[in-house]
Design a protein around this motif. Structure first.
Motif, PDB file in Angstrom:
ATOM      1  N   HIS A 103       0.833  -1.212   0.000  1.00 11.47           N
ATOM      2  CA  HIS A 103       0.000   0.000   0.000  1.00 11.47           C
ATOM      3  C   HIS A 103       0.871   1.267   0.000  1.00 11.47           C
ATOM      4  O   HIS A 103       0.594   2.227  -0.726  1.00 11.47           O
ATOM      5  N   HIS A 136       4.140   7.988   4.616  1.00  8.97           N
ATOM      6  CA  HIS A 136       2.852   8.419   5.189  1.00  8.97           C
ATOM      7  C   HIS A 136       2.312   7.444   6.245  1.00  8.97           C
ATOM      8  O   HIS A 136       1.645   7.853   7.181  1.00  8.97           O
ATOM      9  N   ASP A 137       2.577   6.161   6.081  1.00  8.96           N
ATOM     10  CA  ASP A 137       2.031   5.184   7.046  1.00  8.96           C
ATOM     11  C   ASP A 137       3.120   4.558   7.907  1.00  8.96           C
ATOM     12  O   ASP A 137       2.923   3.457   8.429  1.00  8.96           O
ATOM     13  N   HIS A 191      -2.869  12.591   6.749  1.00 10.68           N
ATOM     14  CA  HIS A 191      -3.525  11.894   5.632  1.00 10.68           C
ATOM     15  C   HIS A 191      -4.891  11.315   5.986  1.00 10.68           C
ATOM     16  O   HIS A 191      -5.626  10.887   5.104  1.00 10.68           O
ATOM     17  N   ASP A 218      -4.722   7.428  -0.671  1.00  7.69           N
ATOM     18  CA  ASP A 218      -4.782   6.476   0.446  1.00  7.69           C
ATOM     19  C   ASP A 218      -6.147   5.780   0.507  1.00  7.69           C
ATOM     20  O   ASP A 218      -6.227   4.562   0.605  1.00  7.69           O
TER      21      ASP A 218
HETATM   22 FE   LIG Z   1      -2.152   4.693   4.018  1.00  4.05          FE
END
Ligand SMILES: [Fe+2]
Ligand SMILES: [Fe+2]
Length: 296
Positions: A103, A136-137, A191, A218
């Motif tokens: 992802h 981002h994650d 996000h 996302d």
């Molecule tokens: Fe994400």
């Protein structure tokens, strides 16, 4: 803001204690304690080959075309220079949470593709957005795998734990990137924010333009990919319908959603010529539990 447990960096430094109050001063102090940063080029890491594989994701067969743009994205991503601990965090995510790793790569690729679109006239720096996509994650590395990989809907308390990944990522990036943290951390923190204030962690309505792109990408990937809690993914159409619904609810950036719709068509119409039917054209998969919270 507080976390529910101690947060350590990969070098074992205790960054935040459970229940410690977290504010700008605490974060700035962390950024100052950051050690000398050594960086690596993505091309010199295993991530480079994984990016190559991510372009072949079957769900993105139409979107990741034409090949000429893919080559540009690939070059930008391979030339990124990132702090070593970030690369190490990504490698751990690859090993322990393959769904999340995939992802992250796909999000970075698609966000970079958006930034390269000529209609946006250079509004987004491709290098910056590629970097933001990749981190981002990053906070998910500290979420227990039994929550991240739970095949059934999360309970309210499990969801609260999951939501801390945005803040965790923000904290880690302050420590790993030192004074340069601003180049890395906005999307990690924002996000999951929504333009109507319904997101988290701050219910912010004013959201950085880069974070807005990452937010759209996302959600989109969360829908069209197979997830531990959903063995059948949304079709492209059903996913785009849901994004349009989010635009109508003033949650997501309209221009970016429209651009995604154009990418999902073989003819790639430009935004002025894009015609979108107001009628829903496909349904979510059955047994869809996306965004659902279990009782208990
Ligand atoms: Fe994400
Ligand atoms: Fe996230």
């Amino acid at each position: 803001m507080r976390l529910m447990y101690d947060l350590h960096a990969l070098d074992k430094t205790l960054l935040i204690e459970s229940d410690q109050k977290i504010n700008k001063a605490v974060l700035n102090k962390l950024a100052q304690t950051s050690k000398k940063i050594t960086s690596l080029k993505i091309a010199d890491t295993v991530i480079s080959n994984d990016i190559k594989k991510a372009f072949k994701d079957p769900s993105y067969a139409i979107i990741f075309s034409p090949e000429s743009i893919n080559r540009k994205i690939s070059l930008i991503m391979k030339n990124l220079i990132m702090p070593k601990p970030i690369i190490s965090e990504l490698k751990i995510i690859k090993k322990t949470m393959p769904y999340t790793y995939r992802h992250i790569l796909v999000t970075a690729i698609l966000a970079t593709k958006i930034s390269l679109d000529k209609q946006l006239k250079g509004k987004y720096d491709p290098i910056k957005i590629a970097r933001l996509g990749l981190v981002h994650d990053i906070g998910k590395s500290r979420i227990p795998p039994e929550i991240l990989q739970k095949p059934t809907p999360l309970t309210k308390s499990e969801h609260e734990v999951l939501k801390t990944h945005a803040l965790i990522g923000y904290i880690l990036l302050h420590y790993y990137c030192g004074k340069k943290h601003v180049l890395y951390d906005c999307a990690s923190y924002e996000h999951h924010e929504r333009l109507d204030g319904s997101g988290y962690p701050r219910h912010a309505k004013k959201i950085n333009k880069y974070s807005q792109v990452i937010a759209v990408v996302d959600v989109f990937d969360a829908l069209i990919a197979i997830r531990p809690y959903r063995k059948t993914a949304f079709s492209l159409r059903a996913a785009l319908d849901l994004l349009l619904e989010n635009v109508a609810q003033k949650k997501l950036n309209k221009q970016i959603v429209h651009l995604l719709i154009s990418f999902a068509r073989i003819t790639k119409p430009n935004l002025k010529e894009l015609r979108i039917s107001q009628v829903k054209r496909d349904k979510p998969p059955t047994k869809n539990v996306y965004g659902k919270i279990a009782k208990g």
